[in-house]
Scaffold this motif. Sequence first.
Motif, PDB file in Angstrom:
ATOM      1  N   HIS A 103       0.863  -1.179   0.000  1.00  0.00           N
ATOM      2  CA  HIS A 103       0.000   0.000   0.000  1.00  0.00           C
ATOM      3  C   HIS A 103       0.902   1.232   0.000  1.00  0.00           C
ATOM      4  CE1 HIS A 103      -3.240  -2.754   0.833  1.00  0.00           C
ATOM      5  NE2 HIS A 103      -2.627  -3.185   1.924  1.00  0.00           N
ATOM      6  N   ARG A 148       1.586   5.552  -1.115  1.00  0.00           N
ATOM      7  CA  ARG A 148       0.970   6.856  -1.356  1.00  0.00           C
ATOM      8  C   ARG A 148       2.054   7.892  -1.616  1.00  0.00           C
ATOM      9  NH1 ARG A 148       0.700  10.362   3.294  1.00  0.00           N
ATOM     10  NH2 ARG A 148       1.666   9.404   5.125  1.00  0.00           N
ATOM     11  N   PRO A 168      -3.961   7.171  -2.492  1.00  0.00           N
ATOM     12  CA  PRO A 168      -3.128   5.984  -2.237  1.00  0.00           C
ATOM     13  C   PRO A 168      -3.456   4.880  -3.237  1.00  0.00           C
ATOM     14  CG  PRO A 168      -4.870   6.165  -0.612  1.00  0.00           C
ATOM     15  CD  PRO A 168      -4.909   7.430  -1.401  1.00  0.00           C
ATOM     16  N   ARG A 174       5.527   6.924   0.007  1.00  0.00           N
ATOM     17  CA  ARG A 174       5.464   6.459   1.401  1.00  0.00           C
ATOM     18  C   ARG A 174       4.603   5.205   1.495  1.00  0.00           C
ATOM     19  NH1 ARG A 174       3.742  12.309   4.058  1.00  0.00           N
ATOM     20  NH2 ARG A 174       5.674  13.435   3.587  1.00  0.00           N
ATOM     21  N   ASP A 175       4.763   4.491   2.604  1.00  0.00           N
ATOM     22  CA  ASP A 175       3.858   3.376   2.887  1.00  0.00           C
ATOM     23  C   ASP A 175       2.541   3.933   3.430  1.00  0.00           C
ATOM     24  OD1 ASP A 175       5.571   1.208   2.172  1.00  0.00           O
ATOM     25  OD2 ASP A 175       6.739   1.649   3.967  1.00  0.00           O
ATOM     26  N   HIS A 176       1.458   3.261   3.076  1.00  0.00           N
ATOM     27  CA  HIS A 176       0.122   3.751   3.431  1.00  0.00           C
ATOM     28  C   HIS A 176      -0.608   2.678   4.227  1.00  0.00           C
ATOM     29  CE1 HIS A 176      -3.737   5.775   3.054  1.00  0.00           C
ATOM     30  NE2 HIS A 176      -4.265   4.671   2.555  1.00  0.00           N
ATOM     31  N   ASP A 177      -1.198   3.098   5.340  1.00  0.00           N
ATOM     32  CA  ASP A 177      -1.979   2.179   6.175  1.00  0.00           C
ATOM     33  C   ASP A 177      -3.454   2.509   5.982  1.00  0.00           C
ATOM     34  OD1 ASP A 177      -3.312   0.801   8.163  1.00  0.00           O
ATOM     35  OD2 ASP A 177      -1.744   1.089   9.664  1.00  0.00           O
ATOM     36  N   PRO A 178      -4.184   1.711   5.196  1.00  0.00           N
ATOM     37  CA  PRO A 178      -5.594   2.028   4.915  1.00  0.00           C
ATOM     38  C   PRO A 178      -6.464   2.096   6.162  1.00  0.00           C
ATOM     39  CG  PRO A 178      -4.776   0.318   3.431  1.00  0.00           C
ATOM     40  CD  PRO A 178      -3.747   0.492   4.495  1.00  0.00           C
ATOM     41  N   ALA A 180      -5.762   5.358   8.027  1.00  0.00           N
ATOM     42  CA  ALA A 180      -6.299   6.470   7.252  1.00  0.00           C
ATOM     43  C   ALA A 180      -7.806   6.558   7.385  1.00  0.00           C
ATOM     44  CB  ALA A 180      -5.908   6.316   5.789  1.00  0.00           C
TER      45      ALA A 180
END
Length: 674
Positions: free
Chosen positions: A500, A502, A508, A578-582, A585
Amino acid sequence: MFETVLVANRGEIAVRVIRTLRALGVRSVAVFSDADADARHVREADTAVRIGPAPAAESYLSADRILRAAAETGAEAVHPGYGFLAENAAFARACADAGLVFIGPPADAIALMGDKIRAKETVRAAGVPVVPGSDGSGLSDAELAAAAHAIGMPVLLKPSAGGGGKGMRLVRDASALADEIAAARREARASFGDDTLLVERWVERPRHIEIQVLADGHGNVVHLGERECSLQRRHQKIIEEAPSVLLDGATRAAMGEAAVQAARSCGYRGAGTVEFIVPGGDPSAYYFMEMNTRLQVEHPVTELVTGLDLVEWQLRVAAGEPLSFAQDDVTLTGHAVEARVCAEDPSRGFLPSGGTVLSLREPQGDGVRTDSGLSEGTEVGSLYDPMLSKVIAHGPDRATALRKLRAALAGTVTLGVRTNAGFLRRLLAHPPVVAGELDTGLVEREVDGLVRDEVPEEIWAAAALLRQAALAAPAPGWVDPFSVPSGWRLGGEHAWTAFHLRVPGHDPVTVHVRGTADGAAELLLPGADRPVRAAWGPPPGTGEASRFAFRLDGVTHTVAALPDGTWLGRDGDAWHVRDHDPVAASLTGAARAGTDSLTAPMPGTVTVVKVAVGDEVSAGQSLLVVEAMKMEHVISAPHAGTVAELDVTPGTTVAMDQVLAVIAAHEEHTEAEE
């Protein structure tokens, strides 16, 4: 020639001046604020002196501190570069009073040409045509408005002091005059300490052409041909070239003679530039705009087509030497084009950017020159001008110079700071630019088609591959093969790993990666209905950025990448992936239900706060002003509501995306949305 010269500036121009001083065997003294303690110009000078804290008013604009540094280091002369004190008559006089040579024109010439109103009157008396506009100095708001009405819309508001497009406002609607005059005064006061304005007729589809002049103290004045500076954004030059495709030999000679007469009219000495506005349909109808009593940012294109070092001639003239050549000796060879690389984000409306330069690659050689103040580790903040470097290309003809410059910009890497390098590369390939069909409004008209709004799929692919490579990288010593998160499964296909990702300012995405039996990979990219095959080289090592090449569905891509894959660059553009944490978020979004946060669009300083907590505001109402790198950005209410939170006051320094205020929506607004 001088033994020691102090350079009263910073960044790329300080580095540029120090280069010529070194070539002439002259000892260089750099000055620096606390923000620039480890800057490139400090490290390249023979001696460096701290002159104060980060704010320019307490360092680079402090004449007393600069003169004290000159006395402490035994400097005989001061080179002001451009910006800061370069066109400050009081500073030039202070240098003389301190027994120092100011490497620039006489103070009286600076004062005369620095006042655009007096300058127009002076050159008009010398027979130089000027743009129709207001008469007199110190006009009130009402008098400026009356002059604008008399001239007829559209008009251009301009600060009488300073230059570089700061405070200039194009006004097409008479109803907006009052607000535009107030804004122009505010910006002029902030930039130059003087809010005196004049108003001029706006020439539709004009071309901006300037003539470089050089004058000594023995009565000799020559011009070095012209520079075309018509490619501008917000009245700021971004691409310059020499010579101009618009002028023929007769017009070039006539404009050159007019520039020489303008220089003579004020008793000029040294290198200077006379700027003209030229109707594209009638180059012979040129008008004087102003004279810049200093070295120009775009001076390298003149150097490349004439073979002259303008900084060297500034030094020689200041030391009392006569020019060693006459007008007939000046020849223009080939074509040169310059692009200004600035810390700004085209995808966010060209707002100033900032950060640490994590990796740097700047082209040099084979007809390409980069003038830069950058080095890896440089911290780009919001206190100073956003220009970071200039990339210049020279060739036997215009087409070659453009091609070289596009290639040089594609190879420019400034990871860690968003720049406009990719935008400039695309602009230089735009058909009207290639054809030489330029005017000062071209960039603004075409900007939407030149800004890359979306993150290219190869950037998402590179980020996912780098993360996959990091997961599968062997640890030192023996490793249980079943513990390596490579996606491999006994007796079956590799499993998919979801990343994941963004990029700030973009939605994202999720990229799926799985290995293949032959050591390659398959990727399922955002929006794709089938996987694509990818083969790539070894992952980058540690430390500096490296080139990361991979084949994606038969096409080879090469990107500049940091080892952890947080920044990726291609063709002059750069992305912070960047890494994305759904899940996180989603929770953050729920917590904001019923409110709307106003965030800083750029790192900078809050200069104006027009509301307080509890105030009722209407949609579009101006609430705050954030300033960075001499640019103001107005923060407006997204909808009607109440100011629920206000986290800043005038003078607060803010980071990009920092929350400034929260507007609680009125119930009727929320219901309308639902």
